[in-house]
Scaffold this active site. Structure first.
Site, PDB file in Angstrom:
ATOM      1  N   PHE A  80       0.835  -1.203   0.000  1.00 15.18           N
ATOM      2  CA  PHE A  80       0.000   0.000   0.000  1.00 15.18           C
ATOM      3  C   PHE A  80       0.871   1.254   0.000  1.00 15.18           C
ATOM      4  CE2 PHE A  80      -2.626  -3.151   2.226  1.00 15.18           C
ATOM      5  CZ  PHE A  80      -3.894  -2.933   1.721  1.00 15.18           C
ATOM      6  N   SER A  84       0.291   9.507  -2.279  1.00 21.04           N
ATOM      7  CA  SER A  84      -1.013   9.196  -2.865  1.00 21.04           C
ATOM      8  C   SER A  84      -1.858  10.404  -3.288  1.00 21.04           C
ATOM      9  CB  SER A  84      -1.813   8.350  -1.874  1.00 21.04           C
ATOM     10  OG  SER A  84      -2.156   9.134  -0.738  1.00 21.04           O
ATOM     11  N   THR A  99       9.214   6.791  -4.010  1.00 22.52           N
ATOM     12  CA  THR A  99       8.475   5.736  -3.290  1.00 22.52           C
ATOM     13  C   THR A  99       7.685   4.842  -4.247  1.00 22.52           C
ATOM     14  OG1 THR A  99       8.331   6.810  -1.150  1.00 22.52           O
ATOM     15  CG2 THR A  99       6.527   5.336  -1.716  1.00 22.52           C
ATOM     16  N   THR A 124      -4.348   1.819  -8.788  1.00 19.75           N
ATOM     17  CA  THR A 124      -5.481   2.730  -8.873  1.00 19.75           C
ATOM     18  C   THR A 124      -6.047   2.798 -10.292  1.00 19.75           C
ATOM     19  OG1 THR A 124      -5.992   5.105  -8.841  1.00 19.75           O
ATOM     20  CG2 THR A 124      -3.696   4.535  -9.094  1.00 19.75           C
ATOM     21  N   ASP A 125      -7.329   3.149 -10.390  1.00 21.56           N
ATOM     22  CA  ASP A 125      -7.932   3.335 -11.725  1.00 21.56           C
ATOM     23  C   ASP A 125      -7.348   4.557 -12.431  1.00 21.56           C
ATOM     24  OD1 ASP A 125      -9.126   5.337 -10.211  1.00 21.56           O
ATOM     25  OD2 ASP A 125     -11.194   4.777 -10.679  1.00 21.56           O
ATOM     26  N   GLU A 126      -6.636   5.423 -11.685  1.00 20.78           N
ATOM     27  CA  GLU A 126      -6.113   6.651 -12.310  1.00 20.78           C
ATOM     28  C   GLU A 126      -5.056   6.349 -13.367  1.00 20.78           C
ATOM     29  OE1 GLU A 126      -5.589  10.034  -9.780  1.00 20.78           O
ATOM     30  OE2 GLU A 126      -6.906   9.200  -8.263  1.00 20.78           O
ATOM     31  N   TYR A 149       1.225  11.696 -10.154  1.00 20.10           N
ATOM     32  CA  TYR A 149       0.857  10.577  -9.267  1.00 20.10           C
ATOM     33  C   TYR A 149       0.465   9.351 -10.086  1.00 20.10           C
ATOM     34  CZ  TYR A 149      -2.397   7.615  -6.629  1.00 20.10           C
ATOM     35  OH  TYR A 149      -3.060   6.536  -6.094  1.00 20.10           O
ATOM     36  N   LYS A 153       2.260   5.584 -10.491  1.00 18.77           N
ATOM     37  CA  LYS A 153       1.584   4.304 -10.196  1.00 18.77           C
ATOM     38  C   LYS A 153       1.588   3.408 -11.435  1.00 18.77           C
ATOM     39  CE  LYS A 153      -0.382   3.263  -6.856  1.00 18.77           C
ATOM     40  NZ  LYS A 153       0.085   2.581  -5.600  1.00 18.77           N
ATOM     41  N   PRO A 204     -13.741  23.748  -1.019  1.00 15.54           N
ATOM     42  CA  PRO A 204     -13.164  24.154  -2.300  1.00 15.54           C
ATOM     43  C   PRO A 204     -13.490  23.160  -3.419  1.00 15.54           C
ATOM     44  CG  PRO A 204     -11.451  23.292  -0.824  1.00 15.54           C
ATOM     45  CD  PRO A 204     -12.743  23.183  -0.085  1.00 15.54           C
ATOM     46  N   TYR A 206     -13.019  22.274  -7.300  1.00 17.48           N
ATOM     47  CA  TYR A 206     -12.183  22.614  -8.443  1.00 17.48           C
ATOM     48  C   TYR A 206     -13.040  22.803  -9.695  1.00 17.48           C
ATOM     49  CZ  TYR A 206      -8.252  20.778  -5.627  1.00 17.48           C
ATOM     50  OH  TYR A 206      -7.321  20.543  -4.655  1.00 17.48           O
ATOM     51  N   GLY A 274      -4.583  19.647 -15.479  1.00 14.68           N
ATOM     52  CA  GLY A 274      -4.740  18.317 -16.093  1.00 14.68           C
ATOM     53  C   GLY A 274      -5.828  17.466 -15.455  1.00 14.68           C
TER      54      GLY A 274
HETATM   55  P1  NAD Z   1      -2.184   7.259   2.301  1.00 18.51           P
HETATM   56  O1  NAD Z   1      -1.462   8.433   1.724  1.00 18.51           O
HETATM   57  O2  NAD Z   1      -3.287   7.484   3.274  1.00 18.51           O
HETATM   58  O3  NAD Z   1      -1.130   6.278   3.007  1.00 18.51           O
HETATM   59  C1  NAD Z   1       0.108   5.977   2.452  1.00 18.51           C
HETATM   60  C2  NAD Z   1       0.968   5.306   3.535  1.00 18.51           C
HETATM   61  O4  NAD Z   1       2.220   4.942   2.941  1.00 18.51           O
HETATM   62  C3  NAD Z   1       1.294   6.230   4.716  1.00 18.51           C
HETATM   63  O5  NAD Z   1       1.125   5.534   5.921  1.00 18.51           O
HETATM   64  C4  NAD Z   1       2.753   6.580   4.491  1.00 18.51           C
HETATM   65  O6  NAD Z   1       3.464   6.852   5.694  1.00 18.51           O
HETATM   66  C5  NAD Z   1       3.265   5.319   3.819  1.00 18.51           C
HETATM   67  N1  NAD Z   1       4.486   5.524   3.016  1.00 18.51           N
HETATM   68  C6  NAD Z   1       4.743   6.530   2.139  1.00 18.51           C
HETATM   69  N2  NAD Z   1       5.965   6.371   1.609  1.00 18.51           N
HETATM   70  C7  NAD Z   1       6.489   5.222   2.149  1.00 18.51           C
HETATM   71  C8  NAD Z   1       7.693   4.522   1.980  1.00 18.51           C
HETATM   72  N3  NAD Z   1       8.661   4.945   1.149  1.00 18.51           N
HETATM   73  N4  NAD Z   1       7.882   3.378   2.676  1.00 18.51           N
HETATM   74  C9  NAD Z   1       6.940   2.924   3.545  1.00 18.51           C
HETATM   75  N5  NAD Z   1       5.787   3.562   3.751  1.00 18.51           N
HETATM   76  C10 NAD Z   1       5.549   4.702   3.060  1.00 18.51           C
HETATM   77  O7  NAD Z   1      -2.699   6.425   1.035  1.00 18.51           O
HETATM   78  P2  NAD Z   1      -4.016   5.537   0.874  1.00 18.51           P
HETATM   79  O8  NAD Z   1      -5.135   6.396   0.412  1.00 18.51           O
HETATM   80  O9  NAD Z   1      -4.189   4.672   2.057  1.00 18.51           O
HETATM   81  O10 NAD Z   1      -3.578   4.638  -0.386  1.00 18.51           O
HETATM   82  C11 NAD Z   1      -2.903   3.397  -0.177  1.00 18.51           C
HETATM   83  C12 NAD Z   1      -2.591   2.789  -1.538  1.00 18.51           C
HETATM   84  O11 NAD Z   1      -3.794   2.610  -2.279  1.00 18.51           O
HETATM   85  C13 NAD Z   1      -1.686   3.672  -2.410  1.00 18.51           C
HETATM   86  O12 NAD Z   1      -0.776   2.845  -3.073  1.00 18.51           O
HETATM   87  C14 NAD Z   1      -2.647   4.325  -3.392  1.00 18.51           C
HETATM   88  O13 NAD Z   1      -1.997   4.599  -4.607  1.00 18.51           O
HETATM   89  C15 NAD Z   1      -3.687   3.239  -3.549  1.00 18.51           C
HETATM   90  N6  NAD Z   1      -5.048   3.695  -3.881  1.00 18.51           N
HETATM   91  C16 NAD Z   1      -5.659   4.652  -3.139  1.00 18.51           C
HETATM   92  C17 NAD Z   1      -6.968   5.042  -3.462  1.00 18.51           C
HETATM   93  C18 NAD Z   1      -7.700   6.081  -2.643  1.00 18.51           C
HETATM   94  O14 NAD Z   1      -8.810   6.474  -3.019  1.00 18.51           O
HETATM   95  N7  NAD Z   1      -7.192   6.536  -1.517  1.00 18.51           N
HETATM   96  C19 NAD Z   1      -7.634   4.463  -4.543  1.00 18.51           C
HETATM   97  C20 NAD Z   1      -6.952   3.461  -5.283  1.00 18.51           C
HETATM   98  C21 NAD Z   1      -5.667   3.092  -4.937  1.00 18.51           C
HETATM   99  P1  TYD Z   2      -9.208  13.477  -4.550  1.00 20.66           P
HETATM  100  O1  TYD Z   2      -9.869  13.068  -3.282  1.00 20.66           O
HETATM  101  O2  TYD Z   2      -7.960  14.297  -4.491  1.00 20.66           O
HETATM  102  O3  TYD Z   2      -8.991  12.136  -5.387  1.00 20.66           O
HETATM  103  P2  TYD Z   2      -8.479  11.957  -6.925  1.00 20.66           P
HETATM  104  O4  TYD Z   2      -7.938  13.226  -7.433  1.00 20.66           O
HETATM  105  O5  TYD Z   2      -7.420  10.955  -6.722  1.00 20.66           O
HETATM  106  O6  TYD Z   2      -9.660  11.489  -7.681  1.00 20.66           O
HETATM  107  O7  TYD Z   2     -10.264  14.287  -5.411  1.00 20.66           O
HETATM  108  C1  TYD Z   2     -11.520  13.732  -5.776  1.00 20.66           C
HETATM  109  C2  TYD Z   2     -12.197  14.709  -6.729  1.00 20.66           C
HETATM  110  O8  TYD Z   2     -12.484  15.924  -6.011  1.00 20.66           O
HETATM  111  C3  TYD Z   2     -11.302  15.127  -7.888  1.00 20.66           C
HETATM  112  O9  TYD Z   2     -12.104  15.323  -9.056  1.00 20.66           O
HETATM  113  C4  TYD Z   2     -10.718  16.452  -7.453  1.00 20.66           C
HETATM  114  C5  TYD Z   2     -11.836  17.051  -6.614  1.00 20.66           C
HETATM  115  N1  TYD Z   2     -11.408  17.940  -5.513  1.00 20.66           N
HETATM  116  C6  TYD Z   2     -12.008  19.190  -5.368  1.00 20.66           C
HETATM  117  O10 TYD Z   2     -12.887  19.589  -6.149  1.00 20.66           O
HETATM  118  N2  TYD Z   2     -11.595  19.987  -4.331  1.00 20.66           N
HETATM  119  C7  TYD Z   2     -10.615  19.603  -3.473  1.00 20.66           C
HETATM  120  O11 TYD Z   2     -10.263  20.379  -2.556  1.00 20.66           O
HETATM  121  C8  TYD Z   2     -10.028  18.312  -3.625  1.00 20.66           C
HETATM  122  C9  TYD Z   2      -8.939  17.829  -2.693  1.00 20.66           C
HETATM  123  C10 TYD Z   2     -10.466  17.510  -4.666  1.00 20.66           C
END
Ligand code: NAD
Ligand code: TYD
Length: 340
Positions: A80, A84, A99, A124-126, A149, A153, A204, A206, A274
């Site tokens: 994980f 992110s 990382t 991620t789907d991104e 980002y 990934k 906020p 966007y 973007g």
């Molecule tokens: P997050 O930012 O909340 O957590 C990331 C964690 O990784 C943190 O605890 C951080 O300390 C740790 N970390 C960062 N760099 C590190 C390193 N070099 N070595 C060890 N640990 C490190 O992220 P999240 O939202 O929990 O996402 C977790 C994973 O899921 C990521 O890989 C992200 O790309 C993927 N993901 C997230 C989402 C989402 O909506 N949040 C969706 C799809 C995929």
């Molecule tokens: P985010 O939670 O950053 O996830 P991702 O960019 O990975 O999809 O953002 C979700 C959506 O919300 C994205 O379209 C960007 C938008 N957004 C705002 O409109 N305002 C904000 O302050 C943030 C953080 C995101």
């Protein structure tokens, strides 16, 4: 089953560790986390004394440390660990490459050296880029990452696939849509909107706010990951989606409505560079192959998430008053001057 979870102090990783220890009595977890700004051991207080759990502070990019850990013998590694947040990657992408790309490669090399029987890459789907008004991403959709980002990934995913083709490393890649739920760092849209609304600060949005995300509750994501860990096929990729497409503006309105706050708190701000317009996942592969389906409807999950942030003010106020404040000022500095 001994599992090395990396990045387990973040949002999804901490939910996953709690889920795994609660549902699988045979699971033993070592959590390797660098504790960046996004890593928070408070996310794990519920299980920190569990004898089946151990925390190690360190980076997935530290080859010596990763080797020392894997030498002990693990049945699986689930990665994980990542930088992110898209907006941070737009400000400075270096840590994302270090990382997400180099760190993942370091893990892959160690998994190969110590013959780890299962390596899961949480992606991620991104990586698929942006959709028009119709269609959904399948596992065969081409990679078209648009943010630094997403590009980092996608690069990691390619290294993971290459390690399967070249060395036969038993890897699996999962690509999930946007998660929401408890313990999400309040820089991401949903927790940012909820916590701002709770204190009467502007939300906020966007650009026009009509960008669409396919929301998945973190609990549903964790169930999918646990299932793939047990029954997924090496070399395969699985999309995981919530089938809950919502426009950002509608999400913001729903949060304000639930909290009884006025819609005048919505503040349209400069669009993200973007900015991807729409993401949507076709999850039929995991549904058909493993019988998984998301169980939590978006409106119910969002209501529960709002209640969680309402009842855990210390968790998020500490974050919002800490180092995160500087980032917020830099990103949204002129928010109070934007038309409300
Ligand atoms: P997050 O930012 O909340 O957590 C990331 C964690 O990784 C943190 O605890 C951080 O300390 C740790 N970390 C960062 N760099 C590190 C390193 N070099 N070595 C060890 N640990 C490190 O992220 P999240 O939202 O929990 O996402 C977790 C994973 O899921 C990521 O890989 C992200 O790309 C993927 N993901 C997230 C989402 C989402 O909506 N949040 C969706 C799809 C995929
Ligand atoms: P985010 O939670 O950053 O996830 P991702 O960019 O990975 O999809 O953002 C979700 C959506 O919300 C994205 O379209 C960007 C938008 N957004 C705002 O409109 N305002 C904000 O302050 C943030 C953080 C995101």
């Amino acid at each position: 089953m001994r599992i090395l979870v990396t990045g387990g102090a973040g949002f999804i990783g901490s939910n996953f560790i709690r889920h795994l220890l609660a549902t699988d009595p045979a699971a033993h977890v070592v959590n390797l986390d660098k504790l960046t700004y996004a890593g928070n051991l408070e996310n794990l207080t519920a299980i920190e004394r569990d004898p089946r759990y151990r925390f190690v502070k360190g980076s997935i990019g530290d080859a010596v440390l990763v080797d020392a850990l894997l030498k002990d013998g693990f049945d699986a590694v689930i990665n994980f660990a990542a930088e992110s947040h898209v907006d941070r990657s737009i400000q400075d992408a270096r840590a994302f490459v270090e990382t997400n790309v180099v760190g993942t490669q370091t893990l892959l090399e160690a998994c190969r050296r110590y013959r780890v029987p299962r390596m899961m890459q949480v992606s991620t789907d991104e990586v698929y880029g942006s959709l028009g008004p119709s269609g959904r991403f399948t596992e065969d959709s081409p990679l078209h990452p648009n943010s630094p980002y997403a590009a980092s990934k996608a690069a990691a995913d390619l290294l993971v696939s290459a390690s399967f083709r070249t060395y036969g490393l038993p890897v699996i890649i999962t690509r999930s849509s946007n998660n929401y739920g408890p313990y999400q760092f309040p820089e991401k849209a949903i927790p940012l909107f909820i916590t701002n609304a709770l204190v009467g600060e502007p939300l906020p949005i966007y650009g026009d706010g009509l960008q669409v995300r396919d929301w998945l509750h973190v609990q549903d994501h964790c169930e999918a990951l646990a299932l793939i860990l047990r029954s997924g096929v090496a070399g395969e990729m699985y999309n995981i989606g919530g089938s809950s497409e919502r426009a950002n503006l509608d999400v913001a309105r729903l949060i304000l409505g639930t909290l009884g706050k006025p819609e005048t708190l919505i503040a349209h701000v400069t669009d993200r560079l973007g900015h991807d317009r729409r993401y949507a996942i076709n999850a039929s592969k995991i549904e058909q192959a493993l019988g998984w389906k998301p169980r939590i409807p978006f409106e119910a999950g969002l209501k529960d998430t709002i209640r969680w942030y309402e009842s855990h003010p210390t968790w998020w106020t500490r974050i919002k008053e800490g180092a995160y404040r500087e980032y917020y000022r830099k990103t949204y500095g002129n928010l109070s001057r934007v038309s409300l």
